[in-house]
Scaffold this motif. Structure first.
Motif, mmCIF file in Angstrom:
data_model
loop_
_atom_site.group_PDB
_atom_site.id
_atom_site.type_symbol
_atom_site.label_atom_id
_atom_site.label_comp_id
_atom_site.label_asym_id
_atom_site.label_seq_id
_atom_site.Cartn_x
_atom_site.Cartn_y
_atom_site.Cartn_z
ATOM 1 N N TYR A 25 0.812 -1.207 0.000
ATOM 2 C CA TYR A 25 0.000 0.000 0.000
ATOM 3 C C TYR A 25 0.851 1.265 0.000
ATOM 4 N N GLN A 26 2.115 1.115 -0.358
ATOM 5 C CA GLN A 26 3.016 2.257 -0.439
ATOM 6 C C GLN A 26 3.545 2.409 -1.861
ATOM 7 N N ALA A 27 3.807 3.652 -2.242
ATOM 8 C CA ALA A 27 4.396 3.932 -3.546
ATOM 9 C C ALA A 27 5.239 5.193 -3.446
ATOM 10 N N GLN A 28 6.366 5.180 -4.141
ATOM 11 C CA GLN A 28 7.251 6.340 -4.205
ATOM 12 C C GLN A 28 7.407 6.743 -5.665
ATOM 13 N N VAL A 29 6.997 7.955 -5.974
ATOM 14 C CA VAL A 29 7.010 8.410 -7.369
ATOM 15 C C VAL A 29 7.788 9.709 -7.482
ATOM 16 N N ALA A 30 8.372 9.924 -8.658
ATOM 17 C CA ALA A 30 9.164 11.125 -8.907
ATOM 18 C C ALA A 30 8.273 12.363 -8.882
ATOM 19 N N ALA A 42 1.509 12.955 -9.575
ATOM 20 C CA ALA A 42 2.291 11.973 -8.822
ATOM 21 C C ALA A 42 1.381 11.119 -7.939
ATOM 22 N N ARG A 43 0.363 11.735 -7.321
ATOM 23 C CA ARG A 43 -0.561 10.979 -6.478
ATOM 24 C C ARG A 43 -1.351 9.971 -7.315
ATOM 25 N N LYS A 44 -1.749 10.373 -8.496
ATOM 26 C CA LYS A 44 -2.469 9.463 -9.379
ATOM 27 C C LYS A 44 -1.583 8.291 -9.783
ATOM 28 N N GLN A 45 -0.334 8.577 -10.131
ATOM 29 C CA GLN A 45 0.598 7.514 -10.498
ATOM 30 C C GLN A 45 0.814 6.552 -9.334
ATOM 31 N N ALA A 46 0.923 7.096 -8.132
ATOM 32 C CA ALA A 46 1.129 6.253 -6.955
ATOM 33 C C ALA A 46 -0.066 5.341 -6.718
ATOM 34 N N LEU A 47 -1.282 5.881 -6.856
ATOM 35 C CA LEU A 47 -2.484 5.066 -6.674
ATOM 36 C C LEU A 47 -2.549 3.965 -7.726
ATOM 37 N N GLU A 48 -2.180 4.276 -8.949
ATOM 38 C CA GLU A 48 -2.129 3.259 -10.003
ATOM 39 C C GLU A 48 -1.192 2.125 -9.604
ATOM 40 N N GLU A 64 -13.453 0.691 -15.553
ATOM 41 C CA GLU A 64 -14.160 1.969 -15.534
ATOM 42 C C GLU A 64 -14.258 2.563 -14.132
ATOM 43 N N VAL A 65 -14.536 1.721 -13.146
ATOM 44 C CA VAL A 65 -14.664 2.206 -11.768
ATOM 45 C C VAL A 65 -13.322 2.723 -11.264
ATOM 46 N N VAL A 66 -12.260 1.976 -11.546
ATOM 47 C CA VAL A 66 -10.920 2.386 -11.111
ATOM 48 C C VAL A 66 -10.487 3.658 -11.828
ATOM 49 N N ALA A 67 -10.744 3.741 -13.127
ATOM 50 C CA ALA A 67 -10.367 4.926 -13.894
ATOM 51 C C ALA A 67 -11.021 6.182 -13.325
ATOM 52 N N LYS A 68 -12.276 6.047 -12.910
ATOM 53 C CA LYS A 68 -12.968 7.182 -12.315
ATOM 54 C C LYS A 68 -12.364 7.548 -10.966
ATOM 55 N N ALA A 69 -12.002 6.549 -10.179
ATOM 56 C CA ALA A 69 -11.436 6.795 -8.844
ATOM 57 C C ALA A 69 -10.073 7.459 -8.917
ATOM 58 N N LEU A 70 -9.329 7.212 -9.982
ATOM 59 C CA LEU A 70 -8.003 7.812 -10.121
ATOM 60 C C LEU A 70 -8.077 9.337 -10.176
ATOM 61 N N GLY A 71 -9.227 9.854 -10.577
ATOM 62 C CA GLY A 71 -9.385 11.305 -10.624
ATOM 63 C C GLY A 71 -9.537 11.938 -9.260
ATOM 64 N N SER A 72 -9.792 11.127 -8.236
ATOM 65 C CA SER A 72 -9.915 11.646 -6.862
ATOM 66 C C SER A 72 -9.055 10.804 -5.933
ATOM 67 N N LEU A 91 7.719 11.790 -4.013
ATOM 68 C CA LEU A 91 6.576 11.813 -3.101
ATOM 69 C C LEU A 91 6.324 10.381 -2.642
ATOM 70 N N LEU A 92 6.361 10.183 -1.332
ATOM 71 C CA LEU A 92 6.144 8.862 -0.741
ATOM 72 C C LEU A 92 4.750 8.823 -0.145
ATOM 73 N N LEU A 93 3.899 7.916 -0.666
ATOM 74 C CA LEU A 93 2.502 7.864 -0.265
ATOM 75 C C LEU A 93 2.142 6.502 0.311
ATOM 76 N N THR A 94 1.319 6.519 1.350
ATOM 77 C CA THR A 94 0.729 5.308 1.901
ATOM 78 C C THR A 94 -0.779 5.425 1.757
ATOM 79 N N PHE A 95 -1.408 4.373 1.230
ATOM 80 C CA PHE A 95 -2.843 4.401 0.969
ATOM 81 C C PHE A 95 -3.590 3.555 1.994
ATOM 82 N N ASP A 96 -4.825 3.933 2.246
ATOM 83 C CA ASP A 96 -5.676 3.249 3.212
ATOM 84 C C ASP A 96 -6.106 1.894 2.645
#
Length: 406
Positions: A25-30, A42-48, A64-72, A91-96
């Motif tokens: 549930y972690q991602a580090q993106v440039a 960067a947040r969108k890339q990390a969620l992907e 389709e559901v995931v593509a829509k969620a990537l916008g938020s 940017l180092l992100l941890t997701f719920d």
């Protein structure tokens, strides 16, 4: 003291587990710039990245559901910080995890738990008309890239260490020729759940051609020629080509081990297992079922003689559960119906307990100090309902291999 001793012995008897991946549930993106738009990208890339790791599907973003969620993407972030990697601001992100799980359920996607098959990579590199096996300590760029890409997909990748035992068990022609027996023999000591054989030819500049085979069964099956490999070829720029190979490998393993979400979560099954001869057998079997990705909770419902009946609460479908359970060779399906109905029977204090598998186990959960059965539910006490549907009856054997019990 006797109860503690039984628990300790049972823990020692647990099967070898797949590797536990802790950074799903972690991602580090440039982060090339400091403006708000760059950070949102960067947040969108990390969620992907996280959704691909957790679902086991490289094409999850096409849903389709995931593509829509990537916008938020912000609503899925639980923690973030800024860091540096190789001189690049990141940017180092941890997701719920619960929100990620909910999103994948809404998308009718798949979920791949933290318990994942370890992959042993036999890599031969052909450069300047010289072929060499790449060992773990060789500091080879291609090997490091494979491990990095494996981490990106949440697949534990290991290279053979290349000591005397390795070099006497296998040769470069064995790997380059794809000879199964020496590969299986040399892999035995590592007990992987999958073996990746890679033949790499360096080309001009930063180009490489990869020819690979993935054996996704355990080593014993591989040695008996019971595993048909998945094969592929990739060529082009090195980073892209290795990424394509690892994506294909991870997608194959994800299709095997990830479970579909959106099934009937209220479904219960009665699973009967025969030939349970000891408390070690019982605890090992209970832990095996609890660790299945398709299982939310497990409770021992009845015991009679050497038979144990479990109430299993499913997170996924019955077919997925049956497939996961049958992957452990210590369990074999009993085709004949039960000759008699199981009845409640008194059991030793502390032997039976209900186990909730709906939340990921903590890394410390397997240590003897964390096991306490003093307040656990006894057999036949306050069990509200018996599942109406009985699954296949299995027979337990301690002589089978547990290498594929994921």
């Amino acid at each position: 003291m006797l109860r503690i001793a039984l628990l300790f012995l049972a823990l020692l008897a647990l099967p070898l587990k797949a590797a536990t991946v802790t950074n799903l549930y972690q991602a580090q993106v440039a982060l090339p710039d400091t403006d708000r738009q760059s950070e949102q990208v960067a947040r969108k890339q990390a969620l992907e990245q996280v959704l691909i790791k957790v679902s086991g599907q490289s094409n999850i973003v096409e849903n389709e559901v995931v593509a829509k969620a990537l916008g938020s993407s912000n609503q899925y972030v639980s923690q973030f910080s800024y860091a540096n990697r190789d001189g690049q601001r990141t940017l180092l992100l941890t997701f719920d995890r619960s929100r990620i799980r909910t999103l994948l359920t809404q998308a009718n996607s798949t979920f791949w738990s933290e318990q994942r098959p370890s992959v042993l990579v036999w890599l031969v590199e052909d450069a300047n008309r010289s072929r060499n096996i790449i060992w773990d300590q060789s500091n080879n760029d291609l090997a490091k890239l494979i491990q990095t890409e494996g981490d990106r997909r949440g697949v534990p990748v290991m290279m053979p260490i290349g000591d005397f035992e390795d070099v006497t068990a296998i040769s470069t022609p064995d790997i380059w020729g794809g000879f199964v027996q020496p590969i299986a023999t040399a892999s035995q000591r590592y007990q992987p759940q999958a073996v990746l054989v890679v033949r790499a030819r360096k080309q001009d500049g930063e180009q490489v051609a990869l020819n690979w085979q993935l054996y996704s069964g355990n080593v014993e099956q591989l040695a008996r020629n019971q595993v048909t490999p998945s094969e592929g070829r990739n060529s082009g720029e090195t980073v892209t080509t290795v990424g394509q190979m690892v994506d294909s490998m991870a997608d194959i393993l994800g299709a095997k081990y990830a479970v579909p979400l959106g099934g009937d979560a209220s479904g219960q099954l009665a699973v009967v297992v025969e030939n349970i001869q000891s408390s070690q057998d019982f605890f090992t079997l209970e832990r095996l079922i609890t660790n299945l990705t398709s299982v939310a909770a497990v409770n021992a419902y009845r015991i009679q003689g050497d038979r144990v009946e479990f109430t299993v609460q499913l997170l996924s479908t019955e077919d997925v559960f049956q497939r996961e359970l049958s992957q452990d060779s210590r369990l074999s399906a009993v085709t004949a119906p039960l000759g008699e109905t199981l009845e409640s029977a008194p059991q030793p204090e502390g032997l039976i307990r209900a186990t909730d598998a709906s939340q990921p186990a903590s890394p410390e959960a397997d240590s003897p100090a964390d096991v306490d059965v003093s307040g656990t539910e006894q057999l036949g006490s306050d069990i509200e309902t018996k599942p109406a549907k009985q699954a296949t009856v299995f027979s337990w054997s301690t002589t089978g291999s547990s290498a594929v019990a994921l």
